[in-house]
Enzyme design. Structure first.
Site, PDB file in Angstrom:
ATOM      1  N   THR A  35       0.838  -1.208   0.000  1.00 51.02           N
ATOM      2  CA  THR A  35       0.000   0.000   0.000  1.00 51.02           C
ATOM      3  C   THR A  35       0.871   1.256   0.000  1.00 51.02           C
ATOM      4  OG1 THR A  35      -1.563  -1.262   1.311  1.00 51.02           O
ATOM      5  CG2 THR A  35      -1.970   1.087   1.115  1.00 51.02           C
ATOM      6  N   GLN A 248      -1.763 -15.207  -2.947  1.00 50.14           N
ATOM      7  CA  GLN A 248      -2.805 -14.808  -2.002  1.00 50.14           C
ATOM      8  C   GLN A 248      -4.178 -14.746  -2.658  1.00 50.14           C
ATOM      9  OE1 GLN A 248      -1.692 -11.815   1.119  1.00 50.14           O
ATOM     10  NE2 GLN A 248       0.126 -11.612  -0.169  1.00 50.14           N
TER      11      GLN A 248
END
Length: 793
Positions: A35, A248
Site C-alpha cells: 500500500t 494470495q
DNA sequence: ATTCGCAAAGTTTTT
DNA sequence: CTTTGCGAAT
C-alpha cells in the site's frame, strides 16, 4: 528528480514508485509494504505533473480504498484522484449511461439477498422443472456466467448439461425481472459496464483518454469482467499498474481468475515487473514455514520471501485429543500471556477455515473471561430491521423496485397478505406495470375486495407521505419512515429483548445517516446514500477500537496482521476443505488460504490439529492435513498433547487408522499434487511420509508416526509416562524444568497438567488444567506451591 | 397471518 | 449439532 518519498525505499520499491508510463506489474508478497508503494507512486505521478483526475485507483474493498485515501491525504496528494472500489466505479459509469442498457439512472443495486429473492420469484413463476437444482445452485451459475461476461442472450449457446439447460431458461427471465424492477445485482455492475465499453467505442475512447493512469489493487482477485473493464480503459494509454500476489488469491470460487495476473506479462509484453519480496511483518521462522508451504503450488509466479526480522520463536504445531482441549489450551496460553503482561488481548488472533469451528473457541474464551470478538460474514446492513427501513427509502427512490415493496407492504403488519399480493402481482404482470403502480390502482382491480383495497390504499398513502420528504436529509427521511409507518412504535412497545436490540440498531442507522448528511450537505442525496449503503459494508470497522482477541476465518484475515496467530483444525477435510479435494486448482487455493493465514503472523504462530473432532454432531477421527507434511517440521516445535490424556479404553479402538498394514504395503509413494485422492489415500500418504520422516529424523514426535506401528508404546506410555518424546526442545528453553503437558501437583487443587507456559525467570507463568472439576488456573512458578509429579525422562 | 414443528443440509463471502 | 426453509395448524 526524486522527492522525499523515494528516500526510505528499497530498490525494488523505488523502481515501482518511480515508474510512470507503460504497464506495470508489482508482485507484492505478504507484508511487503504494498500500500505504501502504491500511494507513493500516486504521489510521484502527481509530482510529474499528471493531474489527479487522470488517475483512477481501483480496489476490491471499501476498506482498502479508504486506507489508500487516508495515506494519500497524509502525503497531501489525493487531489482529484478517483479512488474507489470496482463496483462503485462501475455504478457511476452505469448511472450516466443507464439508458443504453434499458435502465433508468435511479436504478437500485440489489444485494445478494434481494437478488436471491428476485431469482426465487422467477423460479416459482416459471414452469421449468428444477426440482433437482436448488435456487442457490442457479444463483451461483448465473453469477459465474456474469463474472465470465456471458450475457443472458449468449448463455444458451454455450450451455451444456441439465443445469445449463435450466439456467438458459432462468437467467433471461431473471434478468428481465431485474430490468422490470429497474434494478441490477452486484455482478451486473461489472457485466453491464464491460458490455457498454465493448459496444460503445466512443465512450470507451473518452474514458481511456480521461483515465490515463489506472491502478488496480489485488489484481490476483479480478474476474473476467473486471479484466475487460481495465483493459478497455488501457488501450490508447496503457499505463496500467496492477499490484497483487498470485499466492494470495483465495477468491477463485467467486469468479476471480488467477490467469489475469499470471498472464499479465503476456497481455502486456512490454510490462515492467517489480517484485516486492522483502517482508517487514513476520519473523524468519514464520516466513520460512509459509514459503515451504506455498512452494508446493504450481500455479504461481516465482517469488522469494526475505526478511531482516529476527528468527523469532519456533512455529508451534500441536496435536490435541479433541477440539475442547485445543480451544482451552489456546485460551489458557492467551490468558497466561495477558496475565503476565507480555501481551494484550488485541495481539492475538485465532483463524479457522469454517465459521462453525468458532463455537468451541468462543466457549473457551468466555469460560476464561478473555475478551474476544468474532468477525462474521453478517453485517449491519444485512439485518432485517435495517433492511426494512432502507426498503422504504429504496421504494421512494425507485418506485419500480418490487422487492422493496414486497418487503415493506406488510411490515409492520397491515393485514395485506399473500393472496392480496398475488392479485396485485397478477394485475401488474398483465398490464406491464410495477407492483407499486398496481397498488396505487388497487381500487380498480376487480378481484381485490373493498376492505383490502382500503388497506392497500393506506399503504400507498403512507409511502406518498414519506415521499414528500424524499429530498430532505437522510436522517429526516428515515425519521419519517419510523414515525409514519409505526415501525418504531412496534419495537418500542414490544418487550422482546431482540426488539430492544433492533431498536438500538436503528438508532445506529440514524447516527450513520446523520454522518452521511454532514458529509453531503444540501438536499437530494437519496440516491447517493442508497448506493453507499448498497456498496459499503461495515465489517470494515472492526479493529483497533477494542482490546480483544480476534476470531475469524482465514478469508476474513486477508490484509490484516497480528503479533500472535493460531490456526486451528489444520485437518484433512477442513483445511483443505473436503469440497476442494477433487480439483487440483481448488486444492492450490486451499494452500494459498493457509499461506494467507500463516503470513498474518508477526511474531508467533501456532498451528493446531486434533485427534478427534466433533463436527456436525458426530465425532470422527481427524486426519492431519496433508499441508502439514509440506512444512519444515524439523525446524518447528512439535507438541503432542495426546499422551497426557487419560485414555478411555472404549475409545481407544477408534484410534486405529483406517488404513491397514496391507493397504500400506501396497506401495504408494508420493502422489502428484492435484491427483484425486480419497481419504484413505491421503491417510496412507500421510502415514508413509510420516514414517519416512521418522526414519530420517529420530526426534520426530510420535504423533506424526503411524499409530499402527506405535500403538503398543503409545498406549503404554500414555498416562504413565506423561513426558514429551521431544523434550530436547522443551528442555533447551526451560530452566525450571516445567514443560507443557507435564503432570504437576498442587496442595489444594490436586493433580493437573501444564497446558501453557509463558514469561521467563521469576515472571514465568504456568497454566494448569486440573483434573478435579475441570479447573484451569495460572501460577507464577517462582512462588507457587506446585510440584512436579513426573519429570521428563 | 403468525407460529410451530419437522426435515434437510451444512465452505469461504471483498461488492 | 446447528440453522434454515417449508408446510401445516391455530
Amino acid at each position: 528528480m526524486s522527492g522525499s518519498y523515494l528516500q526510505d525505499l528499497t530498490p525494488a520499491q523505488s523502481a515501482a514508485v518511480s515508474h510512470v508510463d507503460g504497464p506495470l506489474l508489482v508482485l507484492a508478497g505478504p507484508g511487503s509494504g504494498k500500500t505504501r508503494v502504491v500511494t507513493r507512486r500516486i504521489a510521484h505521478l502527481l509530482q510529474q505533473g499528471i493531474f489527479g483526475d487522470e488517475i483512477v485507483a481501483l480496489t476490491f474493498t471499501n476498506k482498502a480504498a479508504d486506507e489508500m485515501r487516508q495515506r494519500l491525504e497524509t502525503q497531501g496528494a489525493s487531489q482529484g484522484v478517483w479512488l474507489s472500489t470496482f463496483h462503485r466505479f462501475c455504478a457511476h459509469v452505469l448511472r450516466e449511461h443507464a439508458s443504453w442498457v434499458g435502465l433508468e439512472p435511479n436504478f437500485t443495486i440489489y444485494d445478494t439477498e434481494n437478488s436471491h429473492k428476485t431469482l426465487r420469484r422467477v423460479i416459482d413463476e416459471s414452469d421449468v422443472p428444477c426440482r433437482q437444482t436448488s435456487p442457490e445452485q442457479l444463483a451461483r451459475a448465473i453469477s459465474q456466467a456474469k463474472n465470465d461476461l456471458i450475457t443472458y442472450q449468449e448463455y444458451a449457446d454455450q450451455a451444456h448439461g441439465v443445469l445449463g439447460k435450466i439456467v438458459s431458461e432462468i437467467y433471461p427471465s431473471y434478468q428481465q425481472r431485474l430490468l422490470a424492477c429497474n434494478a441490477v445485482d452486484f455482478d451486473d455492475l461489472l457485466l453491464l459496464v464491460a458490455g457498454i465499453l465493448r459496444d460503445h467505442s466512443e465512450l470507451r475512447e473518452s474514458l481511456d483518454e480521461r483515465y490515463r493512469y489506472i491502478l488496480v489493487d489485488e489484481y490476483q482477485d479480478t474476474n473476467r469482467a473486471q479484466y475487460c473493464i481495465v483493459r478497455a480503459l488501457s488501450v490508447k494509454h496503457p499505463n496500467l499498474a496492477v499490484t497483487g500476489d498470485p499466492d494470495q488469491s483465495i477468491y477463485g470460487w467467486r469468479g476471480a481468475s488467477l490467469d489475469n495476473i499470471l498472464d499479465f506479462e503476456k497481455d502486456f509484453p512490454n510490462a515492467h515487473v517489480v517484485r516486492l519480496e522483502m517482508n517487514y511483518r513476520s519473523t524468519k521462522r514464520i516466513l520460512h514455514v509459509a514459503d515451504s508451504l506455498i512452494a508446493n503450488n504450481k500455479r504461481r509466479l516465482e517469488k522469494s520471501l526475505y526478511t531482516d526480522n529476527k528468527d523469532g520463536a519456533r512455529v508451534d504445531l500441536t496435536l490435541y485429543p479433541n477440539q475442547t482441549d485445543e480451544a482451552d489450551s489456546i485460551a489458557a496460553r492467551i490468558a497466561a500471556d495477558i496475565a503476565s503482561g507480555a501481551r494484550r488481548p488485541r495481539d492475538f488472533a485465532v483463524f479457522f477455515r469454517v465459521n462453525a469451528l468458532s463455537r468451541t473457541l468462543e466457549k473457551a474464551f468466555s469460560d476464561q473471561a478473555i475478551p474476544y470478538q468474532i468477525i462474521r460474514g453478517v453485517e449491519f446492513y444485512q439485518r432485517a430491521e435495517i433492511k426494512d427501513v432502507l426498503a422504504h427509502l429504496q421504494l421512494l427512490n425507485n418506485p419500480r423496485d418490487n422487492v422493496a415493496l414486497l418487503r415493506v407492504i406488510n411490515r409492520p403488519p397491515r393485514g395485506i397478505g399473500k393472496t392480496t399480493i398475488q392479485k396485485l402481482s397478477e394485475h401488474a404482470n398483465q398490464h406491464g406495470i410495477s407492483l407499486f403502480e398496481a397498488a396505487r390502482r388497487c381500487g380498480t382491480i376487480a378481484s381485490i375486495s373493498k376492505r383490502l383495497a382500503v388497506k392497500v390504499a393506506k399503504f400507498v398513502a403512507l409511502i406518498d407521505l414519506i415521499a414528500e420528504s424524499a429530498e430532505a436529509p437522510i436522517e429526516e427521511i428515515i425519521g419519517n419512515v419510523l414515525s409514519h409507518s409505526a415501525y418504531r412504535d412496534l419495537l418500542v412497545e414490544s418487550d422482546a429483548k431482540e426488539d430492544e436490540e433492533r431498536l438500538a440498531n436503528i438508532e445506529e442507522l440514524l447516527t450513520a445517516a446523520r454522518q452521511f448528511d454532514e458529509q453531503n450537505p444540501g438536499s437530494g442525496h437519496l440516491e447517493e446514500y442508497l448506493e453507499q449503503v448498497a456498496l459499503v459494508n461495515d465489517t470494515d470497522d472492526w479493529e483497533d477500537e477494542t482490546d480483544r482477541v480476534t476470531l475469524m476465518t482465514m478469508h476474513a484475515a486477508k490484509g490484516l496482521e497480528f503479533p500472535v496467530v493460531f490456526i486451528v483444525a489444520v485437518e484433512h477435510g477442513i483445511l483443505p476443505h473436503e469440497r476442494s479435494r477433487n480439483d487440483p486448482d481448488q486444492l492450490e487455493e486451499e494452500r494459498r488460504l493457509m499461506f494467507v493465514g500463516i503470513t498474518r503472523a508477526m511474531e508467533e504462530l501456532a498451528l493446531c490439529y486434533v485427534h478427534h473432532r466433533d463436527y456436525r454432531g458426530i465425532r470422527r477421527r481427524a486426519v492431519p492435513s496433508a499441508f502439514l507434511m509440506e512444512l519444515p517440521r524439523d525446524k518447528m516445535r512439535l507438541t503432542n498433547q495426546m499422551e497426557y490424556q487419560q485414555i478411555d479404553p472404549a475409545d481407544e479402538s477408534s484410534w486405529r487408522p483406517a488404513a491397514s498394514k496391507s493397504a500400506r504395503s501396497s506401495g504408494l509413494s508420493t502422489l502428484p499434487t492435484g491427483t484425486v485422492m480419497t481419504a484413505a489415500d491421503l491417510l496412507r500418504r500421510h502415514t508413509e511420509i510420516s514414517l519416512e520422516a521418522a526414519n530420517t529424523e529420530p526426534a520426530m514426535p510420535e504423533h506424526l508416526v503411524d499409530k499402527d506401528v506405535s500403538e503398543e508404546t503409545h498406549t503404554k506410555d500414555s498416562g504413565k509416562q506423561p513426558c514429551s518424546n521431544d523434550d530436547s526442545l522443551n528442555h533447551a528453553t526451560d530452566p525450571n524444568a516445567f514443560v507443557i503437558g507435564m503432570i504437576v501437583s498442587h496442595p489444594e487443587h490436586g493433580l493437573g497438567k501444564v497446558i501453557a507456559l509463558s514469561g521467563s525467570t521469576t515472571r514465568r507463568i504456568a497454566t494448569i488444567q486440573f483434573f478435579q472439576g475441570r479447573k484451569q488456573r495460572t501460577f507464577h512458578l517462582a512462588t507457587s506451591p506446585l510440584t512436579s509429579v513426573s519429570s521428563p525422562s
